[in-house]
Design an enzyme around this catalytic site. Sequence first.
Site, mmCIF file in Angstrom:
data_model
loop_
_atom_site.group_PDB
_atom_site.id
_atom_site.type_symbol
_atom_site.label_atom_id
_atom_site.label_comp_id
_atom_site.label_asym_id
_atom_site.label_seq_id
_atom_site.Cartn_x
_atom_site.Cartn_y
_atom_site.Cartn_z
ATOM 1 C CD GLU A 69 -2.868 -1.353 2.349
ATOM 2 O OE1 GLU A 69 -2.704 -0.521 3.134
ATOM 3 O OE2 GLU A 69 -3.519 -2.265 2.382
ATOM 4 C CD GLU B 69 -4.176 -8.255 1.731
ATOM 5 O OE1 GLU B 69 -5.136 -7.405 2.263
ATOM 6 O OE2 GLU B 69 -2.903 -7.539 1.636
HETATM 7 O O1 9MR Z 1 -6.775 -8.760 8.279
HETATM 8 C C1 9MR Z 1 -5.663 -7.740 9.198
HETATM 9 C C2 9MR Z 1 -6.381 -7.393 10.698
HETATM 10 O O2 9MR Z 1 -6.501 -8.494 11.530
HETATM 11 C C3 9MR Z 1 -5.218 -6.766 11.186
HETATM 12 O O3 9MR Z 1 -5.611 -6.172 12.598
HETATM 13 C C4 9MR Z 1 -4.905 -5.261 10.120
HETATM 14 C C5 9MR Z 1 -3.696 -4.568 10.915
HETATM 15 O O4 9MR Z 1 -2.508 -5.334 10.710
HETATM 16 O O5 9MR Z 1 -4.396 -5.804 8.904
HETATM 17 C C6 9MR Z 1 -5.458 -6.666 8.360
HETATM 18 O O6 9MR Z 1 -4.852 -6.967 6.924
HETATM 19 C C7 9MR Z 1 -4.754 -6.089 6.041
HETATM 20 C C8 9MR Z 1 -3.567 -6.257 5.189
HETATM 21 O O7 9MR Z 1 -2.456 -6.608 6.039
HETATM 22 C C9 9MR Z 1 -3.260 -5.173 4.145
HETATM 23 N N1 9MR Z 1 -4.475 -4.955 3.455
HETATM 24 C C10 9MR Z 1 -5.545 -4.791 4.446
HETATM 25 C C11 9MR Z 1 -5.888 -5.799 5.005
HETATM 26 C C12 9MR Z 1 -7.363 -5.528 5.896
HETATM 27 O O8 9MR Z 1 -7.083 -4.229 6.655
#
Ligand code: 9MR
Length: 604
Positions: A155, A262
Amino acid sequence: MVRKTLFCIIALMLMFGASFTVAQDSELSLRALAERDNFYVGAAVYTTHLNDPIHVETLAREFNMLTPEQQAKHCELEARQGQFDFRGFDRLVAFAEEHNMVIHGHALVWHSCTPQWVENGDYTRDEAIGLLRDSIMTIVGRYKGRIPIWDVVNEGITDSGAALRDTPWRRLIGDDYIELAFQFAHEADPDALLFYNDYGTEGMNPKSDAVYDLVSDFVARGIPIHGVGLQSHFTIGGFDANQIARNVERLGELGLQVQFTEVDIRHSGEATDNILQRQAGDYYRLMDVCLANDACTAFITWGVTDKYTWLRGANLGFYNNPSVQPLLFDDNYQPKPAYFAALDSLARKVGETPVLSDDELAAMIGGTAQTVEIPPPVKSNPRQEAPDAVPGVIYYAAFPISITVDGDASDWERIPRGLVDSGPTVPQDNDTTMTFAAVADQTNLYFLAEVTDSQVAYGTHDPATAWYQEDSVEFYLNTTGDLTITSYQPGVAQIGIMAANIDHDNPTSPIIGGGNSSTAQLTAIVVKTDTGYLIEASVPLTTDVWTIEPKQAAVLGFQVHLNGSRTPDADRDTKLIWSLLDTLDQSYSNPSLFGRLFFWNKNL
Ligand code: 9MR
């Protein structure tokens, strides 16, 4: 003569819903099919999920790739500088190795999970580069040869695609922190495949163009990069498979791999049968796009079971839906229609017997047919300039009639209306309906939409990516002459006109969205009315992509949708559709589901 022509096209096809009754064959699994095609089907996992035996069993049975959902992020691993805690991550790696699964490492550099000591650090550029290198060398180096894929930067680009995101490492180092991170990861494990990962970059849009520019520059300059992750957090009906295919294709042409990293497909409200069917259709299409191009090497869902989806977390703003079911397995680990859809796509790809019957697949993605009888054209009021519309099937567009696009509907007085009052998502207390009309003169095709809606809600969603999540009307045209085509091509347009145009005073560049919408050269005015809002719009008969000739009984593919949101911050909760063919909200990707617009010479 006219009647004869009309009766000849009577064999309009109607879809019918099929109930969903697929028994799972114990031999079949996503994993088993994927492994026959050197393909990966993955899931995001927390270490804590491994304490749940049924989770473990499902994960190992169905998936051959695993992404740590949290435990491999930098803020988790090195909360204090130089003090690494690999316990959670080690457990996931051990699990993967034990079950012959591949780890997709995620993510070395991400602004949302960068340690505090970096965020708050007061380092020179050179010091920061040294720290970034140390962290990456330690993490990637620890698993050298055991983790074949890493999301190096996650990102890193702003939502508009116009710039690099303002992130802690960028503030310390400068724009080249991204390429430095790739170089350090390569140094730590020269065999690992290094990915750039992002969201909103799946189809063709300014942000995916920015990713494309970034990675092509890396390829050209020999910066070690091997793939692009397309996160694919979608809402049902929220992507255009053809556009994603084009994006995968251009990335593949750079010699890069693509992975859908994802995947989840959310919805508003409760997960009704209809929603689960449409979700399944989306999973089918998305899996199909990936399988259609050898550059696409993995399809990873962001979790195994709906029970643990991040989308049920608190404080997710307009995503917040505590009953959302965005994944392949339900709360009890039962496979959902979406699972069978993904499995079916894989089965067809590897030449295995399809998992779904044609009827079952059609109920998810459209296609099965029935004949509907069309009455002869009739004017219920002799003053009408054209016959009454046939509900959901035919609209007769009178010509030649000129309209002034000014937000005043008085010049539509003798024009019959079509009615849009039903669709796949209608709240119980729905008060939203619309009528529409179309006419043409020698230069333009004109549209009118009169929407009744007690709560006109607009102005909170990004028009570039989520225009259809708030009050808006969509007119669709297929001008190609082939009304059976099942994908978008030049000459087909989905023209989504946002209610947000109420506050926009530039009719020749209205706020619009939808597949090929920019090719329509739309002019539109939207005004508030006592009962809702009104849209007047026009498109030229001749553009770069079409020539429309209003002649008696000439026909276009034509469709009208209404999107309604009642709370400004919330996603749409209402979807009304005119064409009877489109029961599953698939017009955005399949023009064969449009109804028909017949031109009607008012002087005959
Ligand atoms: O699904 C993930 C969530 O459980 C965590 O709290 C969060 C923060 O680390 O990250 C989420 O995963 C993200 C991913 O790492 C990057 N793309 C967006 C995802 C959803 O927020």
